[in-house]
Design a protein around this motif. Structure first.
Motif, mmCIF file in Angstrom:
data_model
loop_
_atom_site.group_PDB
_atom_site.id
_atom_site.type_symbol
_atom_site.label_atom_id
_atom_site.label_comp_id
_atom_site.label_asym_id
_atom_site.label_seq_id
_atom_site.Cartn_x
_atom_site.Cartn_y
_atom_site.Cartn_z
ATOM 1 N N VAL A 1 -8.267 3.812 3.074
ATOM 2 C CA VAL A 1 -7.390 2.865 2.400
ATOM 3 C C VAL A 1 -6.387 2.380 3.433
ATOM 4 O O VAL A 1 -5.752 3.180 4.122
ATOM 5 C CB VAL A 1 -6.642 3.523 1.218
ATOM 6 C CG1 VAL A 1 -5.622 2.573 0.625
ATOM 7 C CG2 VAL A 1 -7.625 3.991 0.165
ATOM 8 N N THR A 2 -6.223 1.065 3.550
ATOM 9 C CA THR A 2 -5.267 0.476 4.476
ATOM 10 C C THR A 2 -4.249 -0.319 3.678
ATOM 11 O O THR A 2 -4.627 -1.127 2.830
ATOM 12 C CB THR A 2 -5.971 -0.462 5.472
ATOM 13 O OG1 THR A 2 -6.949 0.295 6.189
ATOM 14 C CG2 THR A 2 -4.978 -1.073 6.448
ATOM 15 N N ILE A 3 -2.987 -0.086 3.964
ATOM 16 C CA ILE A 3 -1.916 -0.866 3.359
ATOM 17 C C ILE A 3 -1.300 -1.689 4.475
ATOM 18 O O ILE A 3 -0.665 -1.144 5.373
ATOM 19 C CB ILE A 3 -0.864 0.063 2.703
ATOM 20 C CG1 ILE A 3 -1.522 0.907 1.620
ATOM 21 C CG2 ILE A 3 0.295 -0.748 2.147
ATOM 22 C CD1 ILE A 3 -0.637 1.971 1.032
ATOM 23 N N SER A 4 -1.517 -2.981 4.444
ATOM 24 C CA SER A 4 -1.038 -3.862 5.517
ATOM 25 C C SER A 4 0.467 -4.017 5.496
ATOM 26 O O SER A 4 1.108 -4.127 6.536
ATOM 27 C CB SER A 4 -1.691 -5.236 5.406
ATOM 28 O OG SER A 4 -3.084 -5.112 5.544
ATOM 29 N N ASP A 5 1.051 -4.049 4.314
ATOM 30 C CA ASP A 5 2.489 -4.226 4.179
ATOM 31 C C ASP A 5 2.899 -3.627 2.840
ATOM 32 O O ASP A 5 2.190 -3.772 1.848
ATOM 33 C CB ASP A 5 2.843 -5.716 4.231
ATOM 34 C CG ASP A 5 4.348 -5.953 4.291
ATOM 35 O OD1 ASP A 5 5.086 -5.008 4.642
ATOM 36 O OD2 ASP A 5 4.775 -7.074 3.973
ATOM 37 N N GLY A 6 4.013 -2.906 2.797
ATOM 38 C CA GLY A 6 4.462 -2.315 1.542
ATOM 39 C C GLY A 6 4.305 -0.809 1.543
ATOM 40 O O GLY A 6 4.075 -0.188 2.576
ATOM 41 N N ASN A 7 4.409 -0.202 0.362
ATOM 42 C CA ASN A 7 4.382 1.257 0.230
ATOM 43 C C ASN A 7 3.270 1.693 -0.711
ATOM 44 O O ASN A 7 2.872 0.951 -1.610
ATOM 45 C CB ASN A 7 5.713 1.747 -0.361
ATOM 46 C CG ASN A 7 6.876 1.428 0.532
ATOM 47 O OD1 ASN A 7 6.829 1.655 1.733
ATOM 48 N ND2 ASN A 7 7.928 0.875 -0.042
ATOM 49 N N LEU A 8 2.806 2.897 -0.528
ATOM 50 C CA LEU A 8 1.921 3.538 -1.488
ATOM 51 C C LEU A 8 2.840 4.233 -2.481
ATOM 52 O O LEU A 8 3.637 5.100 -2.101
ATOM 53 C CB LEU A 8 1.019 4.554 -0.787
ATOM 54 C CG LEU A 8 0.144 5.419 -1.693
ATOM 55 C CD1 LEU A 8 -0.838 4.541 -2.469
ATOM 56 C CD2 LEU A 8 -0.602 6.446 -0.868
ATOM 57 N N VAL A 9 2.786 3.853 -3.746
ATOM 58 C CA VAL A 9 3.696 4.380 -4.755
ATOM 59 C C VAL A 9 2.921 5.286 -5.697
ATOM 60 O O VAL A 9 1.913 4.859 -6.278
ATOM 61 C CB VAL A 9 4.373 3.233 -5.549
ATOM 62 C CG1 VAL A 9 5.257 3.791 -6.642
ATOM 63 C CG2 VAL A 9 5.167 2.344 -4.603
ATOM 64 N N ILE A 10 3.399 6.535 -5.844
ATOM 65 C CA ILE A 10 2.827 7.458 -6.809
ATOM 66 C C ILE A 10 3.563 7.204 -8.121
ATOM 67 O O ILE A 10 4.775 7.389 -8.204
ATOM 68 C CB ILE A 10 3.009 8.932 -6.355
ATOM 69 C CG1 ILE A 10 2.470 9.149 -4.935
ATOM 70 C CG2 ILE A 10 2.386 9.873 -7.365
ATOM 71 C CD1 ILE A 10 0.993 8.884 -4.757
#
Length: 168
Positions: free
Chosen positions: A3-12
């Motif tokens: 999983v790649t997040i280019s911009d922003g946060n991974l939010v649980i």
């Protein structure tokens, strides 16, 4: 796949969830048991160290206190700095209240500290410990039992800094 997040946060989105590492191979060492493989907590911030006596709290009449902390899972690491602190009308062992999280588990925690303008009686070694929401100083003395460092050992204007890690 990845999983790649280019911009922003991974939010649980829900408390108690996180990154699951259960695919990892557990320790095979005898006597070791796995409690959790879920990374479910991270936080960092500041806290306000509050010097006091254990029997009579007293009051800080001058000086500055600074604190920072980081919590990863159930482990909290705190740092503190007391600069030119004057603690008036206190009695009992010297305590620093205001920890950001209550100490859990066995209360057998350890840390390191440096003290300036503190009087020691002979051959002593001082380490940092924590219980409840307070830090206190353990004194190891040659040939006898541990004791806590009494607030009367601290000079009229004293300095201290330290770091401790404890479980919640």
């Amino acid at each position: 796949g990845d999983v790649t997040i280019s911009d922003g946060n991974l939010v649980i989105g829900t408390s108690g969830h996180g990154i699951d590492f259960s695919a990892n191979t557990e320790s095979s060492v005898t006597g070791v048991s796995n409690q959790s493989e879920l990374f479910d907590y991270y936080e960092e911030g500041t806290w306000t160290p509050a010097p006091k006596g254990a029997s009579t709290a007293g009051s800080v009449t001058s000086g500055t206190t600074l604190g920072r902390y980081t919590r990863v899972g159930n482990m909290v690491t705190v740092e503190y700095r007391l600069n030119a602190v004057v603690l008036a009308s206190a009695s009992g062992s010297y305590r620093i209240g205001g920890l950001p999280y209550t100490v859990g588990g066995t209360d057998y925690n350890g840390g390191a500290c440096a003290l300036h303008s503190v009087t020691f009686d002979g051959d002593q070694e001082v380490t940092l410990n924590a219980t409840g929401t307070e830090l206190y100083f353990i004194v190891s003395r040659s040939g006898t039992s541990w004791t806590s460092l009494d607030q009367s050992a601290f000079g009229s204007q004293h300095y201290s800094h330290g770091t401790i890690t404890y479980t919640v």
